[in-house]
Design an enzyme around this catalytic site. Structure first.
Site, PDB file in Angstrom:
ATOM      1  N   HIS A  15      96.049 182.218   9.159  1.00  0.00           N
ATOM      2  CA  HIS A  15      95.149 183.118  10.086  1.00  0.00           C
ATOM      3  C   HIS A  15      94.240 184.016   9.381  1.00  0.00           C
ATOM      4  O   HIS A  15      94.560 184.976   8.600  1.00  0.00           O
ATOM      5  CB  HIS A  15      96.130 183.899  11.106  1.00  0.00           C
ATOM      6  CG  HIS A  15      95.456 184.463  12.351  1.00  0.00           C
ATOM      7  ND1 HIS A  15      95.642 185.931  12.580  1.00  0.00           N
ATOM      8  CD2 HIS A  15      94.535 183.973  12.979  1.00  0.00           C
ATOM      9  CE1 HIS A  15      95.303 186.009  13.556  1.00  0.00           C
ATOM     10  NE2 HIS A  15      94.374 184.909  13.885  1.00  0.00           N
ATOM     11  N   HIS A  57      85.939 189.957  12.274  1.00  0.00           N
ATOM     12  CA  HIS A  57      86.670 189.661  13.609  1.00  0.00           C
ATOM     13  C   HIS A  57      86.290 190.536  14.763  1.00  0.00           C
ATOM     14  O   HIS A  57      85.748 190.374  15.739  1.00  0.00           O
ATOM     15  CB  HIS A  57      87.834 190.027  13.208  1.00  0.00           C
ATOM     16  CG  HIS A  57      89.110 189.825  14.864  1.00  0.00           C
ATOM     17  ND1 HIS A  57      89.149 190.760  15.596  1.00  0.00           N
ATOM     18  CD2 HIS A  57      89.553 188.761  15.170  1.00  0.00           C
ATOM     19  CE1 HIS A  57      89.961 190.616  16.434  1.00  0.00           C
ATOM     20  NE2 HIS A  57      90.093 189.203  16.330  1.00  0.00           N
TER      21      HIS A  57
HETATM   22  O1  G3P Z   1      91.662 181.298  16.626  1.00  0.00           O
HETATM   23  C1  G3P Z   1      93.024 181.887  16.824  1.00  0.00           C
HETATM   24  C2  G3P Z   1      93.170 183.382  16.833  1.00  0.00           C
HETATM   25  O2  G3P Z   1      92.358 183.605  15.893  1.00  0.00           O
HETATM   26  C3  G3P Z   1      92.332 184.100  18.090  1.00  0.00           C
HETATM   27  O3  G3P Z   1      92.604 185.451  18.102  1.00  0.00           O
HETATM   28  O4  G3P Z   1      91.875 187.568  17.967  1.00  0.00           O
HETATM   29  O5  G3P Z   1      92.930 186.570  16.117  1.00  0.00           O
HETATM   30  O6  G3P Z   1      90.543 185.807  16.487  1.00  0.00           O
HETATM   31  P1  G3P Z   1      91.902 186.507  17.096  1.00  0.00           P
HETATM   32 MG    MG Z   2      90.111 184.400  14.952  1.00  0.00          MG
END
Ligand code: G3P
Ligand code: MG
Length: 248
Positions: A15, A57
């Site tokens: 992630h 992000h």
């Molecule tokens: O794409 C999966 C996840 O990254 C979605 O949530 O807020 O971490 O971008 P976020």
């Molecule tokens: Mg994400």
């Protein structure tokens, strides 16, 4: 049961590149992810004020840099002067904001698959979706695995579909909508990317029966990861790269 779309992806997805071990959405994070054995990364992409695609992000630069204010108001050269590493730890001081092009080159050269999450600045959904899709067609020419595009922003997915219908897409949802089948069909998606809290064996089976893949974010408990994988989930996004990794 419907035939499932091709899914040339790892079930383990780092992630934001390096999870919690490195400053998110940087090349340093990607190196940490690769060192931990990950062969697929998720990262977030948006447009600078002057239309350069960059990894970030949040809407604002405050949390992940030494700057302040909305990313949408800054040019690429303004963003490039900020330190996107010190907020995490001293070891990453001075880590720059990467362009999407730089990250694409790094991942393609290292045979790492990408889930490119389109994370538009507010109001720029369609143009960001189109810009990401067009850039992917160029940057992944000749690559072994196409990038998986995803977004919570349906306008961005629609624009990506129009710009590059051949690229695989996933619909990201905060909560699973009643009409997920219709939405996946509308954007010609291959997958539904859900909050791991909503993952049940029944939902995984239903998504597969409808002919789609399913992945879940963000899975940071190794036991939960094991359970979801046992249930046949197609991907888990994790921040815990040491505890939840492809060798497991
Ligand atoms: O794409 C999966 C996840 O990254 C979605 O949530 O807020 O971490 O971008 P976020
Ligand atoms: Mg994400």
């Amino acid at each position: 049961t419907a035939k499932l779309p091709s899914w040339p992806y790892s079930r383990y997805i780092a992630h934001r590149g390096g999870g919690r071990l490195a400053p998110e959405n940087t090349l340093a994070a990607m190196r940490v992810g690769a060192e931990h054995g990950f062969t697929m990364f998720e990262y977030d992409v948006k447009l600078s004020r002057d239309n350069v695609l960059v990894l970030m992000h949040d809407d604002d630069v405050d949390r992940t840099s030494n700057g302040t204010g909305p990313a949408a108001a800054k040019t690429y050269s303004e963003l490039a002067q900020l330190d996107f590493g010190s907020w995490h730890s001293a070891a990453f001081a001075g880590e720059p904001l990467p362009t999407f092009a730089a990250v694409a080159r790094y991942t393609v050269a290292n045979h790492i698959a990408s889930n490119v999450e389109i994370k538009p600045c507010p109001g720029r959904e369609a143009e960001t979706g189109a810009a990401v899709a067009r850039a992917c067609v160029q940057l992944w020419q000749g690559a072994d695995t196409p990038p998986l595009l995803s977004s919570f922003a349906e306008e961005a997915l629609q624009a990506a579909l129009e710009a590059a219908p051949e690229l695989p897409r996933a619909l990201l949802v905060e909560k699973v909508p009643e009409d997920w089948r219709e939405r996946l069909a509308k954007y010609q998606c291959v997958a539904l990317n859900i909050n791991q809290k909503d993952a049940t064996r029944e939902l995984i089976d239903a998504v597969h029966a409808a002919g789609y893949r399913i992945a879940a974010w963000t899975v940071n408990d190794p036991e939960r990861a094991r359970l979801l994988l046992d249930w046949g989930i197609d991907g888990i996004f994790t921040d815990e790269l040491a505890a939840i990794r492809p060798a497991d």
